[in-house]
Design a protein around this motif. Structure first.
Motif, mmCIF file in Angstrom:
data_model
loop_
_atom_site.group_PDB
_atom_site.id
_atom_site.type_symbol
_atom_site.label_atom_id
_atom_site.label_comp_id
_atom_site.label_asym_id
_atom_site.label_seq_id
_atom_site.Cartn_x
_atom_site.Cartn_y
_atom_site.Cartn_z
ATOM 1 N N UNK A 133 6.364 -5.468 -9.589
ATOM 2 C CA UNK A 133 7.029 -4.166 -9.646
ATOM 3 C C UNK A 133 6.061 -3.030 -9.977
ATOM 4 N N UNK A 134 4.908 -3.379 -10.498
ATOM 5 C CA UNK A 134 3.929 -2.354 -10.886
ATOM 6 C C UNK A 134 2.804 -2.197 -9.873
ATOM 7 N N UNK A 135 2.332 -3.299 -9.308
ATOM 8 C CA UNK A 135 1.096 -3.302 -8.511
ATOM 9 C C UNK A 135 1.324 -3.642 -7.048
ATOM 10 N N UNK A 136 0.695 -2.845 -6.184
ATOM 11 C CA UNK A 136 0.614 -3.144 -4.764
ATOM 12 C C UNK A 136 -0.839 -3.013 -4.332
ATOM 13 N N UNK A 137 -1.350 -4.016 -3.649
ATOM 14 C CA UNK A 137 -2.703 -3.972 -3.108
ATOM 15 C C UNK A 137 -2.671 -3.326 -1.729
ATOM 16 N N UNK A 138 -3.729 -2.633 -1.404
ATOM 17 C CA UNK A 138 -3.791 -1.968 -0.094
ATOM 18 C C UNK A 138 -5.188 -2.096 0.504
ATOM 19 N N UNK A 139 -5.211 -2.320 1.829
ATOM 20 C CA UNK A 139 -6.458 -2.191 2.575
ATOM 21 C C UNK A 139 -6.223 -1.159 3.670
ATOM 22 N N UNK A 140 -6.968 -0.073 3.610
ATOM 23 C CA UNK A 140 -6.870 0.960 4.632
ATOM 24 C C UNK A 140 -8.090 0.905 5.522
ATOM 25 N N UNK A 141 -7.890 0.550 6.793
ATOM 26 C CA UNK A 141 -9.005 0.451 7.733
ATOM 27 C C UNK A 141 -9.514 1.821 8.150
ATOM 28 N N UNK A 142 -10.769 1.876 8.584
ATOM 29 C CA UNK A 142 -11.363 3.117 9.066
ATOM 30 C C UNK A 142 -11.171 3.273 10.560
ATOM 31 N N UNK A 143 -11.945 4.167 11.151
ATOM 32 C CA UNK A 143 -11.844 4.419 12.592
ATOM 33 C C UNK A 143 -12.261 3.192 13.399
ATOM 34 N N UNK A 144 -13.180 2.389 12.838
ATOM 35 C CA UNK A 144 -13.601 1.136 13.468
ATOM 36 C C UNK A 144 -13.510 0.030 12.436
ATOM 37 N N UNK A 145 -13.487 -1.199 12.895
ATOM 38 C CA UNK A 145 -13.445 -2.337 11.978
ATOM 39 C C UNK A 145 -12.037 -2.822 11.740
ATOM 40 N N UNK A 146 -11.878 -3.831 10.859
ATOM 41 C CA UNK A 146 -10.556 -4.409 10.580
ATOM 42 C C UNK A 146 -9.569 -3.370 10.076
ATOM 43 N N UNK A 147 -8.311 -3.549 10.455
ATOM 44 C CA UNK A 147 -7.255 -2.626 10.027
ATOM 45 C C UNK A 147 -6.281 -3.282 9.039
ATOM 46 N N UNK A 148 -6.440 -4.595 8.820
ATOM 47 C CA UNK A 148 -5.574 -5.322 7.913
ATOM 48 C C UNK A 148 -6.408 -6.172 6.962
ATOM 49 N N UNK A 149 -5.761 -6.691 5.929
ATOM 50 C CA UNK A 149 -6.418 -7.644 5.038
ATOM 51 C C UNK A 149 -6.928 -8.829 5.870
ATOM 52 N N UNK A 150 -8.174 -9.232 5.596
ATOM 53 C CA UNK A 150 -8.756 -10.350 6.333
ATOM 54 C C UNK A 150 -8.487 -11.689 5.670
ATOM 55 N N UNK A 151 -8.227 -11.687 4.372
ATOM 56 C CA UNK A 151 -7.996 -12.935 3.647
ATOM 57 C C UNK A 151 -6.804 -12.758 2.726
ATOM 58 N N UNK A 152 -5.667 -13.332 3.108
ATOM 59 C CA UNK A 152 -4.426 -13.167 2.340
ATOM 60 C C UNK A 152 -4.311 -14.154 1.181
#
Length: 204
Positions: free
Chosen positions: A184-203
């Motif tokens: 309820x307190x924490x959410x992890x985020x990966x924000x991709x750039x213009x190039x490269x991965x757009x999602x978490x690579x290791x869940x």
């Protein structure tokens, strides 16, 4: 072998060598932009990083909320102790961008125009940087949840999103791509750039 042919051969070999070196350098630059040489964190590693620095992150948020203007949205990222990697200031009512700039000296924050917008002096800026360092993070962004930039990977960014309001809708952040809702307190985020991965690579 005639001298002229020898010189032509040497010239061709030199040009080919320079071309190969240029190609290697270009490939390294592209790989770097894609985050090939950066640490790509797994979800479990990010959870552990947050657990280790939770108290420092909470302290950072308290200080940021204390010094930021109540009528403005602020996002600030530090490149190092002297350089601001990015600063965004928006009016919360009109959403108009009042200031946005990249890679500039922190001393610019105390110029009359920015001081009028933020109300920060160098001491406040330095304390904010110290608190980010203690939390092992590089940026903080106003909002709900408040976003704490942890580390960059190429052009992307790993972040800890901390919910401040118990009533906030957490279901918007369960896509398992950019967002991983931990509790309820924490959410992890990966924000991709213009190039490269757009999602978490290791869940894991």
């Amino acid at each position: 072998m005639p001298k002229i042919l020898k010189y032509i051969l040497i010239g061709l070999i030199t040009v080919f060598g320079l071309f190969m070196i240029g190609a290697i350098v270009l490939n390294i630059m592209i790989a770097s932009a894609f985050g090939a040489f950066e640490n790509n964190y797994s979800v479990s590693e990010l959870k552990e990083e947050y657990k280790t620095n939770e108290k420092a992150i909470d302290d950072l948020i308290l200080y940021f909320n204390k010094i930021k203007p109540k009528d403005k949205f602020v996002k600030i990222e530090f490149k190092d102790g002297k350089t601001i990697g990015r600063l965004l200031i928006q009016d919360k009512i009109s959403n108009s961008v009042l200031f946005q700039h990249w890679d500039f000296s922190k001393n610019i924050l105390i110029t009359p125009d920015l001081k009028n917008k933020l109300g920060w002096d160098l001491e406040k800026v330095e304390i904010l940087k110290e608190k980010l360092d203690k939390a092992d993070c590089i940026s903080i962004e106003d909002g709900e949840p408040i976003k704490i930039g942890f580390k960059r990977a190429g052009l992307g960014m790993y972040s800890f999103n901390i919910f401040q309001n118990k009533e906030s809708d957490r279901t918007l952040y369960e896509d398992k791509c950019n967002f991983i809702l931990v509790n309820r307190k924490l959410m992890l985020e990966y924000g991709g750039g213009a190039v490269g991965p757009q999602c978490f690579q290791n869940l894991k």
